[in-house]
Design an enzyme around this catalytic site. Structure first.
Site, PDB file in Angstrom:
ATOM      1  N   SER A 182       6.228  -4.520 -26.717  1.00 39.42           N
ATOM      2  CA  SER A 182       6.459  -3.227 -27.369  1.00 39.42           C
ATOM      3  C   SER A 182       5.380  -2.225 -26.981  1.00 39.42           C
ATOM      4  O   SER A 182       5.557  -1.020 -27.147  1.00 39.42           O
ATOM      5  CB  SER A 182       6.504  -3.399 -28.886  1.00 39.42           C
ATOM      6  N   GLU A 220       0.810  -1.214   0.000  1.00 45.33           N
ATOM      7  CA  GLU A 220       0.000   0.000   0.000  1.00 45.33           C
ATOM      8  C   GLU A 220       0.849   1.272   0.000  1.00 45.33           C
ATOM      9  O   GLU A 220       0.535   2.248  -0.684  1.00 45.33           O
ATOM     10  CB  GLU A 220      -0.940   0.003   1.206  1.00 45.33           C
TER      11      GLU A 220
END
Length: 526
Positions: free
Chosen positions: A426, A158
């Site tokens: 990519s 967190e």
């Protein structure tokens, strides 16, 4: 208190060099603030034994940030006992403007922080508003757990959300540089780390501490607290035999796992050498997966994602034109198109200057993006914009990521074994997170340890896989299994020393005869 006259720097900067400004309210308040913060940091163990330091820019809306005055704490003093008048005042370029007066014995003669040249690098390279140097024990110990590691990595915590540019699912990466006998000798290695990790807001120094910077003192302080929390959590997880760098923080793998002939996990030494799974029975420490044609049908990318981006680019640019994010996208596209025009790339058209009007600029951008998509170009400017357009589609539920049916089960299995799984595509890291976070099997990001895109290099170049190997912190490249559908990518990864298998999926392109790689039709075969 000694003061020095400084010439140059423009009217705004010159105004900050006057005695009246140096003694003014803004400078006085910053002096007091540094004193208060150092007393607080002392209680946290960050600046004990005269170690550690802090620097803050004097905020003044009338003065450009690079020209704002810099205040620094002195070196070799009891940080919890500092007074406001003990601070050094520097110009925006680091020239000394004011220094404290000497104090009687047993105080040492005043000396500006030994961290000064390192602080200046953060100001110069990151346009920081404040920099904190902590000797907190957590920041020291966490670099000693793996003496060979060049990075600290953690995910699914967190407090990562307190670090600029990061969310819960992201992997936080902090570079680690080696310590030296003298603080100022760290300057070059810190500068190189800042350049090599553009997203980083901190650099760890092994066996020493950490440098943390932020846009303001509040931002720097918040991030420093989050970093120390995460380092402390990592140390405690390590003590419990748990791996802080994986999404589920499962048991640390200090032994090899193999698969028996029935598919069940077998941890015996015999299974390691005789198992019938991947390779000789050894399971890879890390798996790096391609997306298109490997985890996801090529048709999803070519027939869903690309058309969505192409059809919505004009609308997206028009609605978000004035946002900082879109202006950054446009800046990248302008730079790419300028290069394309010089090289005579087909489909490239000039983008008019911003003052030509929003509609004209957008029309030119749309034309260039359309040509880039049709050519399936693997360039950062296009991938970044596509990621932002797709985000809107996923958030509105117009898009749902698609993965092959065997992918979720395999990810869960590898995850349970403690194998770290990464994505290398990519497509931008944002696009990758969107596909796996909003898939036809729900949110799969909990099984993934990180994401790589073309920022690490072209997928058909060996050096890209060398860089990934260095980033993952394995002892040998062969501990990484790379799965792709593209022969040229497989060849590049193999040249870097990675183990490679080629994915055979419906719709994938043909492979060369006698390509020499092991192939799989399903992840269940790994």
């Amino acid at each position: 208190m000694a003061t020095l006259a400084v010439n140059g720097g423009g009217a705004a900067a010159a105004a900050t060099h006057t005695q009246a400004y140096l003694e003014g309210r803004a400078v006085k308040e910053t002096r007091v603030l540094i004193s208060e913060l150092c007393r607080h940091f002392y209680t946290l163990g960050w600046v004990s034994g005269t170690g550690g330091s802090i620097t803050i820019k004097v905020h003044d809306d009338s003065i450009p940030k690079p020209q704002q005055l810099i205040l620094m704490s002195p070196s070799g003093v009891q940080k919890e006992r500092m007074e406001p008048e003990d601070m050094y005042v520097l110009s925006g370029n680091g020239t000394m403007l004011s220094s404290p007066s000497p104090k009687p014995y047993p105080h040492k003669p005043p000396k500006c922080s030994d961290c000064a040249p390192l602080f200046m690098k953060a100001y110069e390279k990151r346009d920081a508003g404040a920099v904190i140097h902590s000797h907190g024990i957590e920041s020291c110990l966490v670099t000693m757990i793996n003496p060979m590691s060049k990075e600290f990595r953690i995910t699914h915590m967190e407090m990562i959300k307190g670090i600029k540019g990061h969310g819960y699912y992201d992997e936080l990466v902090v570079p680690i540089i080696e310590n030296t006998a003298y603080e100022n000798e760290l300057t070059d290695s810190l500068a190189k780390a800042i350049d090599a990790y553009p997203k980083a807001t901190a650099v760890l120094v092994r066996n020493h501490g950490i440098y943390v910077w932020g846009d303001s003192w509040i931002n720097a302080k918040t991030q420093a607290e989050c970093y120390h929390y995460l380092f402390d959590a990592a140390i405690k997880l390590h003590q419990l035999g748990l791996d802080w760098s994986t999404p589920n923080h499962g048991p640390t793998r200090n032994f090899k796992l193999g698969f028996g002939s029935n598919g069940n996990v077998n941890t015996s030494a015999k299974a390691v050498t005789e198992g019938s799974g991947y390779g000789s029975g050894l399971f890879p420490r890390c798996i790096v997966l391609d997306i298109e044609g490997t985890t996801t049908p090529i048709s999803f990318v070519s027939e869903v994602l690309f058309p969505y981006a192409r059809d919505n680019v004009g609308k997206h640019l028009s609605v978000t034109y004035d946002t900082a994010e879109t202006q950054d996208d446009i800046k990248l596209l302008r730079s790419q198109v300028e290069d394309d025009l010089k090289q005579g790339v087909a489909g490239a058209v000039p983008i008019p200057p911003s003052d030509s009007g929003k509609e004209e600029v957008i029309a030119a951008l749309v034309a260039n993006v359309d040509a880039m998509i049709k050519a399936d170009r693997k360039i950062t400017a296009l991938k970044q914009l596509q990621g932002h357009i797709w985000r809107t589609g996923f958030e509105s539920n117009e898009l749902v990521g698609e993965v092959f049916d065997d992918v979720p089960e395999a990810l869960e299995k590898w995850h349970s074994l403690g194998t770290k799984v990464y994505i290398y595509s990519s497509g931008s890291r944002l696009a990758q997170r969107l596909i796996f976070g909003n898939s036809n099997y729900g949110d799969l990001r909990k099984y993934l340890s990180g994401f790589f895109d073309t920022a690490v290099g072209n997928k058909r170049e060996t050096r890209s896989y060398v860089e990934i190997t260095n980033s993952l912190g394995v002892d040998k490249p062969s501990e990484i299994l790379f799965v792709t559908d593209v022969y040229q990518e497989a060849t590049a990864a193999k040249a870097a020393g990675l183990e490679v298998v080629i994915s055979i999926r419906p719709g994938n392109g043909p492979l060369p005869e006698n390509h020499g790689f092991k192939t799989i039709n399903s992840f269940a075969e790994i």
